[in-house]
Design a protein around this motif. Structure first.
Motif, PDB file in Angstrom:
ATOM      1  N   GLN A   9      13.047   5.241   9.870  1.00 37.23           N
ATOM      2  CA  GLN A   9      11.986   4.674   9.911  1.00 37.23           C
ATOM      3  C   GLN A   9      10.763   5.438  10.575  1.00 37.23           C
ATOM      4  O   GLN A   9      11.048   6.031  11.473  1.00 37.23           O
ATOM      5  CB  GLN A   9      11.914   3.334  10.677  1.00 37.23           C
ATOM      6  N   ALA A  10       9.664   5.554   9.846  1.00 37.37           N
ATOM      7  CA  ALA A  10       8.652   6.644  10.346  1.00 37.37           C
ATOM      8  C   ALA A  10       7.325   5.919  10.325  1.00 37.37           C
ATOM      9  O   ALA A  10       7.151   5.073   9.496  1.00 37.37           O
ATOM     10  CB  ALA A  10       8.559   7.905   9.316  1.00 37.37           C
ATOM     11  N   TRP A  11       6.645   6.178  11.458  1.00 36.14           N
ATOM     12  CA  TRP A  11       5.194   5.574  11.643  1.00 36.14           C
ATOM     13  C   TRP A  11       4.595   6.419  12.677  1.00 36.14           C
ATOM     14  O   TRP A  11       5.093   7.221  13.414  1.00 36.14           O
ATOM     15  CB  TRP A  11       5.558   4.064  12.191  1.00 36.14           C
ATOM     16  N   LEU A  12       3.200   6.076  12.975  1.00 34.27           N
ATOM     17  CA  LEU A  12       2.322   6.727  13.631  1.00 34.27           C
ATOM     18  C   LEU A  12       2.050   5.990  14.772  1.00 34.27           C
ATOM     19  O   LEU A  12       1.851   4.733  14.598  1.00 34.27           O
ATOM     20  CB  LEU A  12       1.155   7.477  12.892  1.00 34.27           C
ATOM     21  N   ASP A  13       1.754   6.163  16.242  1.00 41.16           N
ATOM     22  CA  ASP A  13       0.833   5.778  17.028  1.00 41.16           C
ATOM     23  C   ASP A  13      -0.059   6.474  17.602  1.00 41.16           C
ATOM     24  O   ASP A  13      -0.191   7.743  17.290  1.00 41.16           O
ATOM     25  CB  ASP A  13       1.879   5.352  18.003  1.00 41.16           C
ATOM     26  N   SER A  14      -1.155   5.908  18.433  1.00 41.97           N
ATOM     27  CA  SER A  14      -2.215   6.651  18.724  1.00 41.97           C
ATOM     28  C   SER A  14      -2.083   7.108  20.284  1.00 41.97           C
ATOM     29  O   SER A  14      -2.864   7.579  21.073  1.00 41.97           O
ATOM     30  CB  SER A  14      -3.581   5.770  18.794  1.00 41.97           C
ATOM     31  N   GLY A  15      -0.651   7.082  20.698  1.00 42.83           N
ATOM     32  CA  GLY A  15      -0.489   7.435  22.081  1.00 42.83           C
ATOM     33  C   GLY A  15       0.552   6.848  23.090  1.00 42.83           C
ATOM     34  O   GLY A  15       0.927   7.020  23.938  1.00 42.83           O
ATOM     35  N   ASP A  16       0.458   5.518  22.653  1.00 44.53           N
ATOM     36  CA  ASP A  16       1.269   4.551  23.241  1.00 44.53           C
ATOM     37  C   ASP A  16       2.734   4.551  22.654  1.00 44.53           C
ATOM     38  O   ASP A  16       2.868   3.663  21.750  1.00 44.53           O
ATOM     39  CB  ASP A  16       0.680   3.016  23.446  1.00 44.53           C
ATOM     40  N   PRO A  17       3.705   4.974  23.619  1.00 46.19           N
ATOM     41  CA  PRO A  17       5.124   4.798  22.678  1.00 46.19           C
ATOM     42  C   PRO A  17       5.731   3.373  22.733  1.00 46.19           C
ATOM     43  O   PRO A  17       6.586   3.399  21.920  1.00 46.19           O
ATOM     44  CB  PRO A  17       5.967   5.729  23.562  1.00 46.19           C
ATOM     45  N   ALA A  18       5.228   2.575  23.553  1.00 46.13           N
ATOM     46  CA  ALA A  18       5.838   1.179  23.377  1.00 46.13           C
ATOM     47  C   ALA A  18       5.067   0.335  22.316  1.00 46.13           C
ATOM     48  O   ALA A  18       5.787  -0.930  22.134  1.00 46.13           O
ATOM     49  CB  ALA A  18       5.361   0.288  24.850  1.00 46.13           C
ATOM     50  N   VAL A  19       4.004   0.908  21.449  1.00 45.40           N
ATOM     51  CA  VAL A  19       3.440  -0.073  20.356  1.00 45.40           C
ATOM     52  C   VAL A  19       4.465  -0.073  19.238  1.00 45.40           C
ATOM     53  O   VAL A  19       4.833   0.861  18.823  1.00 45.40           O
ATOM     54  CB  VAL A  19       2.123   0.696  19.887  1.00 45.40           C
ATOM     55  N   ALA A  20       4.689  -1.280  18.879  1.00 46.08           N
ATOM     56  CA  ALA A  20       5.780  -1.379  17.676  1.00 46.08           C
ATOM     57  C   ALA A  20       5.058  -0.616  16.352  1.00 46.08           C
ATOM     58  O   ALA A  20       3.672  -0.910  16.280  1.00 46.08           O
ATOM     59  CB  ALA A  20       5.809  -2.811  17.348  1.00 46.08           C
ATOM     60  N   PRO A  21       5.972  -0.376  15.483  1.00 44.45           N
ATOM     61  CA  PRO A  21       5.496   0.098  14.322  1.00 44.45           C
ATOM     62  C   PRO A  21       4.642  -1.006  13.499  1.00 44.45           C
ATOM     63  O   PRO A  21       4.944  -2.176  13.308  1.00 44.45           O
ATOM     64  CB  PRO A  21       6.863   0.414  13.412  1.00 44.45           C
ATOM     65  N   GLY A  22       3.553  -0.354  13.017  1.00 46.65           N
ATOM     66  CA  GLY A  22       2.641  -1.464  12.197  1.00 46.65           C
ATOM     67  C   GLY A  22       1.656  -1.984  12.690  1.00 46.65           C
ATOM     68  O   GLY A  22       0.844  -2.741  12.268  1.00 46.65           O
ATOM     69  N   VAL A  23       1.491  -2.197  14.269  1.00 49.12           N
ATOM     70  CA  VAL A  23       0.666  -2.864  14.973  1.00 49.12           C
ATOM     71  C   VAL A  23      -0.680  -2.416  14.837  1.00 49.12           C
ATOM     72  O   VAL A  23      -1.516  -2.639  14.688  1.00 49.12           O
ATOM     73  CB  VAL A  23       1.227  -3.310  16.212  1.00 49.12           C
ATOM     74  N   GLU A  24      -0.788  -0.949  15.094  1.00 51.80           N
ATOM     75  CA  GLU A  24      -2.184  -0.160  15.168  1.00 51.80           C
ATOM     76  C   GLU A  24      -2.461  -0.046  13.706  1.00 51.80           C
ATOM     77  O   GLU A  24      -1.624   0.230  12.912  1.00 51.80           O
ATOM     78  CB  GLU A  24      -1.775   0.897  15.810  1.00 51.80           C
ATOM     79  N   GLU A  25      -3.959  -0.084  13.445  1.00 55.91           N
ATOM     80  CA  GLU A  25      -4.332   0.206  12.231  1.00 55.91           C
ATOM     81  C   GLU A  25      -4.973   1.644  12.384  1.00 55.91           C
ATOM     82  O   GLU A  25      -6.046   2.159  13.023  1.00 55.91           O
ATOM     83  CB  GLU A  25      -5.648  -0.594  12.083  1.00 55.91           C
ATOM     84  N   LEU A  26      -4.293   2.653  11.702  1.00 54.94           N
ATOM     85  CA  LEU A  26      -4.466   4.035  11.831  1.00 54.94           C
ATOM     86  C   LEU A  26      -4.733   4.580  10.550  1.00 54.94           C
ATOM     87  O   LEU A  26      -4.447   4.218   9.438  1.00 54.94           O
ATOM     88  CB  LEU A  26      -3.374   4.879  12.490  1.00 54.94           C
ATOM     89  N   PRO A  27      -5.702   5.584  10.290  1.00 55.72           N
ATOM     90  CA  PRO A  27      -6.079   6.057   9.040  1.00 55.72           C
ATOM     91  C   PRO A  27      -5.370   7.191   8.560  1.00 55.72           C
ATOM     92  O   PRO A  27      -5.818   8.121   7.804  1.00 55.72           O
ATOM     93  CB  PRO A  27      -7.538   6.923   9.534  1.00 55.72           C
ATOM     94  N   PHE A  28      -4.025   6.880   8.601  1.00 53.56           N
ATOM     95  CA  PHE A  28      -2.976   7.571   7.928  1.00 53.56           C
ATOM     96  C   PHE A  28      -1.885   6.635   7.425  1.00 53.56           C
ATOM     97  O   PHE A  28      -1.490   5.491   7.465  1.00 53.56           O
ATOM     98  CB  PHE A  28      -2.333   8.504   8.967  1.00 53.56           C
ATOM     99  N   ILE A  29      -1.443   7.086   6.035  1.00 55.03           N
ATOM    100  CA  ILE A  29      -0.416   6.469   5.409  1.00 55.03           C
ATOM    101  C   ILE A  29       0.823   7.387   5.316  1.00 55.03           C
ATOM    102  O   ILE A  29       0.739   8.561   4.890  1.00 55.03           O
ATOM    103  CB  ILE A  29      -0.823   6.101   3.812  1.00 55.03           C
TER     104      ILE A  29
END
Length: 245
Positions: free
Chosen positions: A58-78
């Motif tokens: 499974q691959a995803w991005l976060d903005s710096g918080d490793p504890a944030v679950a995948p898909g929670v943040e709305e980031l400008p990348f797919i």
């Protein structure tokens, strides 16, 4: 979540390990960081399964918080594919595309690419509860707008270093006036025949400062030689020598 589905479908007790690079994971990435040029349609990151068994990814991005679950943040990348299976000794390519939402155009932005690997269950443990290690690798993704002044090499050379007081002791402060992030892997200060070190390092954001505690807590030094190591776009350490301001 993907991990929960894997536990249910593969009969695994999963222990999640987080690593900055895939040093223990069987799925390795093509680099320790990725740079997204502002004029690129997409960039790619290659993954290779070094193991003799398939791996679920499974691959995803976060903005710096490793504890944030995948898909929670709305980031400008797919990222595609966000879920995949890599066969033994084979590879897969992640494609990362910028969706166009506004980002600062006068400095870099940084995100983190996460790759979670869950090894597939072996046939000889069918019907058994087995503890398997799920490894998560995290690497930095730098979005670099077009037209930034200078280069990352210029940025490292231009960092200024000074001693500042932090409550009851002094620390070494690095000031980065450039539009680039600079990842420091270690700093050494030599002054009056003595040596002070910081081996932990840390990243300095664009147009910002970062404090580095030193061994032996030096006082308010006025002069000295700074030797520091920083990482270029390929994750290769570079050495820079400068003077304490």
């Amino acid at each position: 979540m993907f991990v929960q589905d894997c536990v249910r479908n593969f009969g695994l007790v999963v222990v999640l390990m987080s690593v900055s690079v895939a040093s223990n994971a069987s799925v390795t990435l093509s680099g320790t960081r990725a740079v997204y040029p502002g004029d690129a349609r997409e960039i790619t990151v290659d993954m290779t399964n070094q193991n003799d068994t398939p791996a679920l990814i499974q691959a995803w991005l976060d903005s710096g918080d490793p504890a944030v679950a995948p898909g929670v943040e709305e980031l400008p990348f797919i990222i595609t594919p966000p879920l995949t299976r890599i066969e033994p000794k084979e590879g897969q390519t992640l494609r990362i595309a910028y969706t166009g939402e506004p980002l600062p155009n006068d400095k870099e932005s940084v995100y983190w690419l996460n790759v979670l690997e869950i090894p597939a269950k072996k046939k000889d443990v069918e019907g058994k509860n087995v503890m398997r290690m799920a490894f998560r690798s995290r690497i930095k993704l730098f979005y670099r707008p077009v037209g930034l002044h200078g280069t990352i090499y210029d940025a490292a050379k231009a960092i200024t270093w000074s001693m500042v007081k932090d409550t009851d002791h002094y620390v070494l402060r690095a000031t980065n006036d450039s539009p680039y992030h600079t990842s420091i892997s270690g700093v050494k200060l030599e002054s009056a025949g003595k040596e002070y070190n910081n081996k932990n390092g840390g990243m300095i954001s664009p147009m910002a400062s970062k404090d580095y505690p030193l061994t032996d807590s030096p006082g308010p030094l006025k002069s000295g030689t700074i030797t520091f190591r920083w990482l270029n776009d390929f994750g290769i350490a570079q050495t820079q020598v400068t003077k304490l301001k």
